[in-house]
Enzyme design. Structure first.
Site, PDB file in Angstrom:
ATOM      1  CB  CYS A  36      -0.878  -0.040   1.261  1.00 29.72           C
ATOM      2  SG  CYS A  36      -1.910   1.414   1.546  1.00 29.72           S
ATOM      3  N   GLY A  37       0.384   2.330  -0.519  1.00 26.32           N
ATOM      4  CA  GLY A  37       1.128   3.577  -0.465  1.00 26.32           C
ATOM      5  C   GLY A  37       1.380   4.048   0.962  1.00 26.32           C
TER       6      GLY A  37
END
Length: 163
Positions: A36-37
């Site tokens: 995930c970012g």
């Protein structure tokens, strides 16, 4: 009734863990994901763990693959990634659903809490955070974009551990 009543969750690498073991501690429960970012938040989560662990605090990471498949790995792969990439020492649970019909009971107890903007209900994304006080009640909820080292998170933790 507290967050920990009658709720068990498996550890990331096997075996059941009664959540009641955390009663008496402040716990930051975070649904996490490896791809995930927001994954770099692991760094700040581990810093909180190191800074406050000896004062009755722990982070509890809860892997979840419900948001664009961003936690696809097996338990061993998740554990290896967290350890090798971010040096994670805080406890991690099995991968669970945090929303929907298969929502883990832990999250059933958490999602009624409101964050600073008044949001309650479903988890919006990876890295949503819940601070559970020493007595087992949710005392704060933070959006995924609120970093673990943000002033409001740190201040809430310090209030709970009596800093």
């Amino acid at each position: 009734m507290t967050v920990y009543d009658a709720v068990a969750i498996d550890r990331l690498q096997g075996g059941s863990a009664e959540l009641g073991q955390y009663l008496g501690k402040a716990v930051l429960i975070v649904n996490v994901a490896s791809k995930c970012g927001l994954t770099p938040q692991y760094t700040a989560l581990e810093e909180l763990q190191k800074k406050y662990a000896d004062r009755g605090f722990t982070v509890l990471g809860v892997p979840c693959n419900q948001f664009m498949g961003q936690e696809p790995g097996s338990a061993d792969e998740i554990a290896e990634f967290c350890s090798a990439t971010y040096g994670v020492t805080f406890p991690m649970t099995e991968k669970v659903d945090v929303n929907g019909d298969a929502r883990h009971p832990l999250y059933g107890n958490l999602v009624g809490a409101a964050d600073a903007e008044g949001h309650t209900g479903d988890i919006r994304w990876n890295f949503e955070k819940f601070l559970v006080g020493r007595g087992g009640d949710v005392v704060a909820r933070f959006s995924p974009q609120t970093t673990p080292d943000a002033d409001e998170v740190v201040q809430a933790i310090e209030r709970e551990i009596g800093a």
